[in-house]
Design a protein around this motif. Sequence first.
Motif, PDB file in Angstrom:
ATOM      1  N   VAL A   1     -32.104   9.393   5.342  1.00  0.00           N
ATOM      2  CA  VAL A   1     -32.587   9.632   6.694  1.00  0.00           C
ATOM      3  C   VAL A   1     -31.470  10.371   7.408  1.00  0.00           C
ATOM      4  O   VAL A   1     -30.368   9.846   7.554  1.00  0.00           O
ATOM      5  CB  VAL A   1     -32.921   8.313   7.422  1.00  0.00           C
ATOM      6  CG1 VAL A   1     -33.380   8.607   8.850  1.00  0.00           C
ATOM      7  CG2 VAL A   1     -33.994   7.540   6.666  1.00  0.00           C
ATOM      8  N   GLU A   2     -31.746  11.633   7.784  1.00  0.00           N
ATOM      9  CA  GLU A   2     -30.715  12.460   8.396  1.00  0.00           C
ATOM     10  C   GLU A   2     -30.557  12.103   9.876  1.00  0.00           C
ATOM     11  O   GLU A   2     -29.454  11.869  10.361  1.00  0.00           O
ATOM     12  CB  GLU A   2     -31.091  13.942   8.207  1.00  0.00           C
ATOM     13  CG  GLU A   2     -29.981  14.934   8.501  1.00  0.00           C
ATOM     14  CD  GLU A   2     -29.993  15.420   9.943  1.00  0.00           C
ATOM     15  OE1 GLU A   2     -28.910  15.719  10.468  1.00  0.00           O
ATOM     16  OE2 GLU A   2     -31.087  15.484  10.567  1.00  0.00           O
ATOM     17  N   SER A   3     -31.669  12.047  10.590  1.00  0.00           N
ATOM     18  CA  SER A   3     -31.611  11.710  12.023  1.00  0.00           C
ATOM     19  C   SER A   3     -32.988  11.271  12.488  1.00  0.00           C
ATOM     20  O   SER A   3     -33.990  11.450  11.787  1.00  0.00           O
ATOM     21  CB  SER A   3     -31.146  12.916  12.836  1.00  0.00           C
ATOM     22  OG  SER A   3     -32.111  13.954  12.747  1.00  0.00           O
ATOM     23  N   ILE A   4     -33.013  10.699  13.676  1.00  0.00           N
ATOM     24  CA  ILE A   4     -34.292  10.315  14.292  1.00  0.00           C
ATOM     25  C   ILE A   4     -34.275  10.723  15.763  1.00  0.00           C
ATOM     26  O   ILE A   4     -33.217  10.922  16.343  1.00  0.00           O
ATOM     27  CB  ILE A   4     -34.555   8.783  14.177  1.00  0.00           C
ATOM     28  CG1 ILE A   4     -33.401   7.984  14.803  1.00  0.00           C
ATOM     29  CG2 ILE A   4     -34.760   8.373  12.733  1.00  0.00           C
ATOM     30  CD1 ILE A   4     -33.630   6.479  14.821  1.00  0.00           C
TER      31      ILE A   4
ATOM     32  N   ARG B   1     -36.271  12.582  10.436  1.00  0.00           N
ATOM     33  CA  ARG B   1     -35.912  13.685   9.535  1.00  0.00           C
ATOM     34  C   ARG B   1     -35.287  13.120   8.268  1.00  0.00           C
ATOM     35  O   ARG B   1     -34.300  12.372   8.337  1.00  0.00           O
ATOM     36  CB  ARG B   1     -34.932  14.645  10.211  1.00  0.00           C
ATOM     37  CG  ARG B   1     -35.560  15.402  11.358  1.00  0.00           C
ATOM     38  CD  ARG B   1     -34.712  16.550  11.868  1.00  0.00           C
ATOM     39  NE  ARG B   1     -35.336  17.012  13.107  1.00  0.00           N
ATOM     40  CZ  ARG B   1     -35.081  16.471  14.296  1.00  0.00           C
ATOM     41  NH1 ARG B   1     -34.182  15.505  14.414  1.00  0.00           N
ATOM     42  NH2 ARG B   1     -35.710  16.899  15.368  1.00  0.00           N
TER      43      ARG B   1
ATOM     44  N   VAL C   1     -30.668  10.653  17.387  1.00  0.00           N
ATOM     45  CA  VAL C   1     -29.739   9.696  16.776  1.00  0.00           C
ATOM     46  C   VAL C   1     -29.424  10.142  15.354  1.00  0.00           C
ATOM     47  O   VAL C   1     -30.326  10.245  14.509  1.00  0.00           O
ATOM     48  CB  VAL C   1     -30.345   8.264  16.732  1.00  0.00           C
ATOM     49  CG1 VAL C   1     -29.347   7.289  16.112  1.00  0.00           C
ATOM     50  CG2 VAL C   1     -30.753   7.813  18.115  1.00  0.00           C
ATOM     51  N   LYS C   2     -28.152  10.418  15.099  1.00  0.00           N
ATOM     52  CA  LYS C   2     -27.731  10.748  13.733  1.00  0.00           C
ATOM     53  C   LYS C   2     -27.789   9.476  12.891  1.00  0.00           C
ATOM     54  O   LYS C   2     -27.315   8.425  13.313  1.00  0.00           O
ATOM     55  CB  LYS C   2     -26.276  11.250  13.742  1.00  0.00           C
ATOM     56  CG  LYS C   2     -26.156  12.731  14.011  1.00  0.00           C
ATOM     57  CD  LYS C   2     -26.240  13.527  12.723  1.00  0.00           C
ATOM     58  CE  LYS C   2     -26.139  15.021  13.040  1.00  0.00           C
ATOM     59  NZ  LYS C   2     -27.061  15.815  12.218  1.00  0.00           N
ATOM     60  N   VAL C   3     -28.341   9.546  11.705  1.00  0.00           N
ATOM     61  CA  VAL C   3     -28.456   8.348  10.867  1.00  0.00           C
ATOM     62  C   VAL C   3     -27.624   8.531   9.588  1.00  0.00           C
ATOM     63  O   VAL C   3     -26.738   7.744   9.293  1.00  0.00           O
ATOM     64  CB  VAL C   3     -29.920   8.040  10.522  1.00  0.00           C
ATOM     65  CG1 VAL C   3     -30.014   6.835   9.606  1.00  0.00           C
ATOM     66  CG2 VAL C   3     -30.724   7.788  11.800  1.00  0.00           C
ATOM     67  N   LEU C   4     -27.903   9.601   8.844  1.00  0.00           N
ATOM     68  CA  LEU C   4     -27.173   9.911   7.608  1.00  0.00           C
ATOM     69  C   LEU C   4     -26.998   8.698   6.700  1.00  0.00           C
ATOM     70  O   LEU C   4     -25.902   8.350   6.284  1.00  0.00           O
ATOM     71  CB  LEU C   4     -25.789  10.512   7.930  1.00  0.00           C
ATOM     72  CG  LEU C   4     -25.779  11.849   8.665  1.00  0.00           C
ATOM     73  CD1 LEU C   4     -24.349  12.300   8.967  1.00  0.00           C
ATOM     74  CD2 LEU C   4     -26.497  12.922   7.841  1.00  0.00           C
ATOM     75  N   GLU C   5     -28.107   8.028   6.430  1.00  0.00           N
ATOM     76  CA  GLU C   5     -28.042   6.829   5.596  1.00  0.00           C
ATOM     77  C   GLU C   5     -28.978   6.983   4.404  1.00  0.00           C
ATOM     78  O   GLU C   5     -30.131   7.371   4.551  1.00  0.00           O
ATOM     79  CB  GLU C   5     -28.437   5.605   6.428  1.00  0.00           C
ATOM     80  CG  GLU C   5     -28.254   4.300   5.660  1.00  0.00           C
ATOM     81  CD  GLU C   5     -28.500   3.079   6.544  1.00  0.00           C
ATOM     82  OE1 GLU C   5     -28.013   3.062   7.692  1.00  0.00           O
ATOM     83  OE2 GLU C   5     -29.180   2.160   6.073  1.00  0.00           O
TER      84      GLU C   5
ATOM     85  N   VAL D   1     -31.628   6.220   1.893  1.00  0.00           N
ATOM     86  CA  VAL D   1     -32.822   5.408   2.116  1.00  0.00           C
ATOM     87  C   VAL D   1     -32.773   4.107   1.294  1.00  0.00           C
ATOM     88  O   VAL D   1     -33.293   3.080   1.708  1.00  0.00           O
ATOM     89  CB  VAL D   1     -34.076   6.246   1.765  1.00  0.00           C
ATOM     90  CG1 VAL D   1     -35.319   5.392   1.722  1.00  0.00           C
ATOM     91  CG2 VAL D   1     -34.247   7.382   2.762  1.00  0.00           C
TER      92      VAL D   1
END
Lengths: 120, 226
Positions: free
Chosen positions: A104-107, A27, B6-10, B12
């Motif tokens: 990138v919010e989540s995967i 996402r 999995v929260k990423v919040l990074e 790009v």
Amino acid sequence: MHELSIASAIVATVERHAGGSPVTTVRVRVGRLRQVVPDSLEFCFGMVARDSVCEGARLELEVVPAVLRCAGCEHEWELETPPFWCPACAGTEVAAVRGEELEVESIEIEEEEAACIART
Amino acid sequence: MHRTHVKVLEDVLDANGTIARANREDFDREGVTVVNLMGSPGAGKTTVLERVVAALPDVRVGVLEGDVRGTLDADRIAFLHVPVTQINTDPSFGGECHLDANMVRSAVPSLPLGEIDLLVIENVGNLVCPAEFHVGEHTRVMVSSVTEGEDKPLKYPLMFRACDLVLVNKIDLLPHLDFDLERFLSNLDAVHPAVPRLLLSARTGEGVEAWRDWLIETTTREAVPA
């Protein structure tokens, strides 16, 4: 045309968080001001995802509207097209409150049951 | 199999940003002001650079040339007896359409940073991608020529908003073109209100003095004592 570079950067970002597990969904939040063409990004993502943990993953894009704020009169508005000046006071010192996101919010990943560990 | 969220919040482009900051620290340590020069292919980036380098006898200039292939631009700059380093983004036939921070990082060891005051990085000719990738520069200049049409700011707002100065090049051709300069400038103001702009002709030299003065002023302002 920068969608290919952005797609590569998305895959690189996901690889750092997937821990080697296959990824089913990615996402991504894309601000309107980033000039990203969603169809093009999805196409490029499919290409650069090959032979990575993202192979076959679905890319879900959330397009974030552009919201600007005037430094002079504090008016906030959603921008559809230029001009980038304040519709209330014609001020030119405006800053984007939203619309510059590219994250990138989540995967979603698939893990073996035994290897399933809490992730935050 | 078990599906995990999995929260990423990074961001790009975080990785690029980190490397860009490392480049910037190297430039600041040596007291070198860095200009990222951008614009479409054929806008006249190399020519406006050639012109101004020749007019800057008191500023020690170095140039980093980014191209998909070849050393044509680097050869032109080297002719002016300034140190020039070439980056080719295309090792085979899959060249990047822009410079990124890592490409510049790889060139840093070969740059004579101790011997220059100003480094101009001439980016790959492109109106989209270079705007996304910081390379460690202090300031961004774009060249837009009057042969490109007055609608370009509206079509490429990301690039026109990302720059600190717009050089409007090839104004010697204005009498021969339908280009509406007033409309171009109002389109520019619509996407980047009040951005500094200079009208010039790299061919005749008209306006190059103001471009030189802007560079001298920027180099003096940004210089961090070594």
